[in-house]
Design a protein around this motif. Structure first.
Motif, mmCIF file in Angstrom:
data_model
loop_
_atom_site.group_PDB
_atom_site.id
_atom_site.type_symbol
_atom_site.label_atom_id
_atom_site.label_comp_id
_atom_site.label_asym_id
_atom_site.label_seq_id
_atom_site.Cartn_x
_atom_site.Cartn_y
_atom_site.Cartn_z
ATOM 1 N N ARG A 285 -64.429 25.618 -17.581
ATOM 2 C CA ARG A 285 -65.282 24.514 -18.011
ATOM 3 C C ARG A 285 -65.159 24.322 -19.513
ATOM 4 O O ARG A 285 -64.739 25.218 -20.247
ATOM 5 N N ARG B 186 -67.712 22.943 -22.552
ATOM 6 C CA ARG B 186 -69.066 22.570 -22.927
ATOM 7 C C ARG B 186 -69.068 21.865 -24.279
ATOM 8 O O ARG B 186 -68.228 22.151 -25.141
ATOM 9 N N TRP C 75 -71.597 16.325 -20.397
ATOM 10 C CA TRP C 75 -70.955 17.634 -20.453
ATOM 11 C C TRP C 75 -71.889 18.695 -19.885
ATOM 12 O O TRP C 75 -73.085 18.522 -19.919
ATOM 13 N N PRO C 76 -71.303 19.803 -19.319
ATOM 14 C CA PRO C 76 -69.912 20.251 -19.374
ATOM 15 C C PRO C 76 -69.014 19.544 -18.363
ATOM 16 O O PRO C 76 -69.487 18.898 -17.437
ATOM 17 N N LYS C 77 -67.695 19.720 -18.562
ATOM 18 C CA LYS C 77 -66.685 19.248 -17.633
ATOM 19 C C LYS C 77 -65.976 20.453 -17.015
ATOM 20 O O LYS C 77 -65.597 21.397 -17.709
ATOM 21 N N TRP D 70 -60.371 13.732 -22.493
ATOM 22 C CA TRP D 70 -61.589 12.996 -22.184
ATOM 23 C C TRP D 70 -62.062 12.212 -23.398
ATOM 24 O O TRP D 70 -61.799 12.598 -24.546
ATOM 25 N N GLY E 172 -67.041 12.310 -21.741
ATOM 26 C CA GLY E 172 -66.507 13.122 -20.659
ATOM 27 C C GLY E 172 -65.710 12.360 -19.625
ATOM 28 O O GLY E 172 -65.357 12.927 -18.577
#
Length: 643
Positions: free
Chosen positions: A186, A188, A200-202, A236, A240
Motif C-alpha cells: 500500500r 499512504r 488514500w491509501p492505495k 496516480w 489517488g
C-alpha cells in the motif's frame, strides 16, 4: 577530463587499481598529469574534526542514508542518522550531539529520514522517518513529537523512506509512505497533522518494496505520485486516481526469481519534451534491467536495457557527466564483479564505462568533486571492506580515491553539502556497521549548480524527482555602478527562491553573491568597474538547486548609448523629506513600483514625462529599488539611495 600518464602509488599493502579490490590503508595516490585539465591544488579527503562517529547497528540489518541539513536554522548543517539498534541521532558538524538526541527506545531505523518544515508553528525543520515494523515518526528539531504523530501504519519494511511534498496544493506538506505490507502493498499519504489525505491509501498488487517518488510528471501543475509493487508500476494523481496510460501491470511477474527492484523509481525528463519520464529498475535471477516510460505510459526508443545481475538495489540515477546538457543514467544493476554501467539517455553506453567495482548495491551521487567544472560520479561498494569510489566522466578514477570505509556500504548512498559554511565540500556516509563518516575536501569549492544528484532519493524531501529546472530569460540592465537582473519565475510548486551567481570570466566558475535565497524575480548588484557575467539558479525547499540559467553580460563603469525610455532619476534632499523624480522621453505612461531593501513593496505610482515620488518622515532613509515599465518596454531596475 584528466588523462593520467604517470601515477606514483604510496601504499602499505597490495593494491589492484584496475580490478575490483583496492587496499589503500594509510595511503593515497599522487598523479602526475602531462595532458588534459589542470586540477586545483588540494588535500586528499579527510575526516572532519570530531569524526567519524560510531553508533550501534543490529546484525543482518544494516542502516543507511545519512542526512546533511540545517534543521535549526543556524547556517550550518547537522548530520542525521538512524540505527537498527533502535535509535536516531543528530550531531552538529563539530560532532556534538544536539540537545534532545539521540531518540532511543524506538523501532529499528534502517533507511534515510526526510527533513521538512511540516509544522510551521514550531521553529526549525521536522524529522520524519519510519521504523522497520509499523511506526512512522515525526519529531521536532528538539526531539519532541509533532502533534498528531507518531502514526502506527502496519508493516513497512526496511528500505522505504518517507517522501514529503504539498500533494494537494493547500500550502501544507504531506507525508507519503510506501509499505511492503505482505502480501498486498500500500501507499499512504498523510496531512502534516497525521490525518489521511482523501483518496488514500492505495493498494498495489503485491508488496510495495521501494520508496515512492513524487513530482509534476506531465507538467500540468498538478502533482503525481509514482510507486512500484513487486510486479507493477503505478502513477496516480493527487486524489489517488490512475493517470492515463497507467499502471504498468505485471511487468516483472511470472518470471522465476523476478521482481521490481527495491530502488526508488526516478522521475526525470530524459527525452527532453518538457515532461518527466519514469525510470524503474527490475531484476531476475540472471540479469537486471532499467525500463523507461514516458509520462503517458508509452515507451522510449532505446529502452529497456539489460544490466549485470542479479537482484538490483541500485537506483537509476541521472546526471550530466559529458557536458552536453543531456542526462546520462548510472546504475540500475547489481553489478557483482561485472562493472558499473553508464548509458546515454538514448540507451547507448558512455565511453570509458563500465568501471570495475565490487558487488555494487549502492546508488551513486553526481556533482563536481574536484572543481574542474565537470561532474563526477561517487558510488560505494558492498564488499566486506567497503570503498567509496569517484570517477570522472570518462571512467577514470579521481585522484586520491577510493576512500576506504570500515565495512561494506550496502543499500545506501552518500550525501554532499557544505556543512560548515566555508565553501568547500563535505561528504557524509553511513556504513553498514554504524560508522557515520564525514569527510571534507578542503580548498575545493562546492558549486551547487553542478550537483545533479546530491543524496539518497535525490533531495532532503526524498522526492526522486529531478528538478528544479533552470530559470529562463535572465536579463541584465546596467545603470551607473548598478547591475539590475531580472528573470522569469519557475513553474515548480516547491520553489524556495533563487540564487545569483557572478564571474569575471564568461562560462565561470561562478560565485554565489546572495546571502539568503532571493524571493523576488530581480536582484541588484554593485560589483565595481569591469565586465561581469551572471547566471541564476532556482532552489527548492529541500535545498537542491537547478543548473545555471542563461548567462548575461554586464559591463559596469562603461558609458554606453542606450534606448531606455526612462532617462534619469533625480533625488532632491530636503530637511523634511526627499523628492525622487523619474524622467522619461516617452509619452507612454510609466508604471513605477518601489521596494525597500527587503523586497517589500513601498509605493506604486503611474504617470507620464516626469513622475515625482515624495518621501516623508514615515519612510526610513536607506536604499530603495524601483521597477519601471514604460509602454511596451521591458521592466528597468534602478537603485535609489535616500540619505
Amino acid at each position: 577530463m584528466c588523462t593520467v600518464i604517470m601515477c606514483l602509488l604510496l601504499v602499505s599493502s597490495t593494491t589492484e587499481i584496475s580490478g575490483s579490490r583496492t587496499n589503500l590503508d594509510d595511503s593515497h595516490t599522487i598523479c602526475e598529469q602531462s595532458s588534459g585539465k589542470t586540477y586545483p591544488s588540494r588535500t586528499p579527503p579527510e575526516q572532519m574534526p570530531g569524526w567519524p562517529k560510531q553508533i550501534p547497528a543490529a546484525a543482518f540489518f544494516a542502516p543507511s542514508g545519512v542526512v546533511l541539513a540545517d534543521i535549526n536554522g543556524d547556517g550550518y548543517c547537522e548530520i542525521l542518522a538512524g540505527t537498527t539498534s533502535n535509535a536516531f541521532y543528530i550531531w552538529d558538524y563539530q560532532g556534538n550531539l544536539l540537545t534532545g538526541w539521540p531518540k532511543t527506545g524506538i523501532e529499528e531505523i534502517q533507511t534515510k529520514a526526510a527533513v521538512a518544515d511540516i509544522d510551521t508553528s514550531f521553529p526549525g525543520l521536522e524529522i520524519i522517518v519510519p521504523g522497520r515494523a509499523n511506526t512512522l515518526y515525526a519529531w521536532h528539531m528538539d526531539g519532541t513529537n509533532v502533534p498528531g504523530w507518531p502514526q502506527y501504519v502496519g508493516e513497512t519494511g526496511g528500505f522505504k523512506s518517507p517522501v514529503i511534498f504539498d500533494v494537494d496544493g493547500d500550502g501544507d506538506l504531506e507525508i507519503i509512505l510506501g509499505q511492503r505490507f505482505y502480501p498486498e502493498g500500500r501507499v499512504r499519504v498523510y496531512h502534516h497533522d497525521g490525518t489521511p489525505l482523501a483518496g488514500w491509501p492505495k493498494m498495489v498488487d503485491y508488496m510495495c518494496v521501494s520508496t515512492p517518488s513524487v513530482g509534476d510528471v506531465d507538467n500540468d501543475g498538478v502533482i503525481e505520485i509514482c510507486a512500484v509493487s513487486f510486479n507493477s508500476v503505478y502513477l496516480w494523481d493527487k486524489d489517488g486516481n490512475d493517470e492515463p496510460g497507467w499502471p504498468m501491470l505485471n511487468i516483472a511477474g511470472g518470471v522465476i526469481g523476478g521482481g521490481i527492484s527495491y530502488a526508488q523509481p526516478v522521475l526525470c525528463d530524459i527525452t527532453g519534451d518538457g515532461n518527466s519520464d519514469v525510470l524503474v529498475a527490475t531484476y531476475t535471477d540472471y540479469y537486471d534491467s532499467v525500463k523507461v516510460w514516458q509520462y503517458d505510459g508509452s515507451g522510449y526508443a532505446g529502452w529497456p536495457k539489460s544490466y549485470p545481475g542479479p537482484q538490483s538495489y541500485v537506483t537509476p540515477v541521472t546526471g550530466d557527466i559529458d557536458g552536453d546538457g543531456d542526462y546520462e543514467i548510472f546504475g540500475g544493476g547489481h553489478t557483482s564483479y561485472n562493472g558499473f554501467l553508464a548509458r546515454h539517455h538514448t540507451g547507448g553506453q558512455v565511453g570509458g564505462w563500465p568501471v570495475q567495482i565490487h558487488n555494487n548495491e549502492c546508488s551513486p551521487i553526481i556533482f563536481d568533486l574536484d572543481d574542474d567544472g565537470d561532474r563526477e560520479v561517487i558510488v560505494g561498494e558492498n564488499d566486506i571492506t567497503g570503498y567509496l569510489y569517484a570517477f570522472h566522466g570518462d571512467g577514470t578514477m579521481v585522484e586520491d580515491w577510493p576512500i576506504q570505509t570500515t565495512i561494506n556500504i550496502y543499500v545506501n548512498s552518500a550525501s554532499v553539502a557544505d556543512v560548515d559554511a566555508d565553501g568547500d565540500i563535505e561528504i557524509g556516509l553511513l556504513a553498514a556497521d554504524g560508522t557515520v563518516n564525514l569527510w571534507t575536501i578542503e580548498g575545493v569549492s562546492l558549486r551547487n549548480y553542478l550537483v545533479d544528484w546530491g543524496t539518497f532519493f535525490h533531495d532532503n524531501w526524498n522526492t526522486g524527482w529531478v528538478h528544479p529546472l533552470p530559470p529562463e530569460n535572465l536579463s541584465a540592465d546596467v545603470s551607473g555602478d548598478t547591475v539590475s537582473l531580472t528573470w522569469d519565475a519557475n513553474g515548480e510548486p516547491d520553489i524556495a527562491g533563487y540564487n545569483v551567481y557572478r564571474s569575471d570570466v564568461s562560462g565561470g566558475p561562478y560565485e554565489k553573491i546572495n546571502e539568503d535565497v532571493v524571493s523576488e524575480l530581480f536582484y541588484f548588484d554593485i560589483p565595481g568597474a569591469g565586465d561581469y557575467y551572471y547566471c541564476v539558479t532556482a532552489q527548492i525547499y529541500a535545498v537542491t538547486e537547478s543548473r545555471l540559467s542563461n548567462e548575461v553580460t554586464a559591463p559596469v563603469g562603461v558609458t554606453e548609448v542606450t534606448e531606455y525610455r526612462v532617462s534619469s532619476i533625480t533625488v532632491s534632499p530636503n530637511p523634511f523629506y526627499n523628492s525622487v523624480k523619474f524622467s522619461s522621453r516617452s509619452t507612454d505612461d510609466m508604471s513605477i513600483r518601489i521596494y525597500d531593501i527587503t523586497g517589500s513593496l513601498v509605493e506604486e505610482i503611474v504617470g507620464q514625462g516626469s513622475v515625482v515620488w515624495q518621501t516623508d518622515n514615515a519612510i526610513p532613509r536607506g536604499i530603495y529599488f524601483a521597477a519601471i515599465e514604460a509602454g511596451e518596454q521591458e521592466i528597468i531596475r534602478k537603485i535609489i539611495k535616500l540619505n
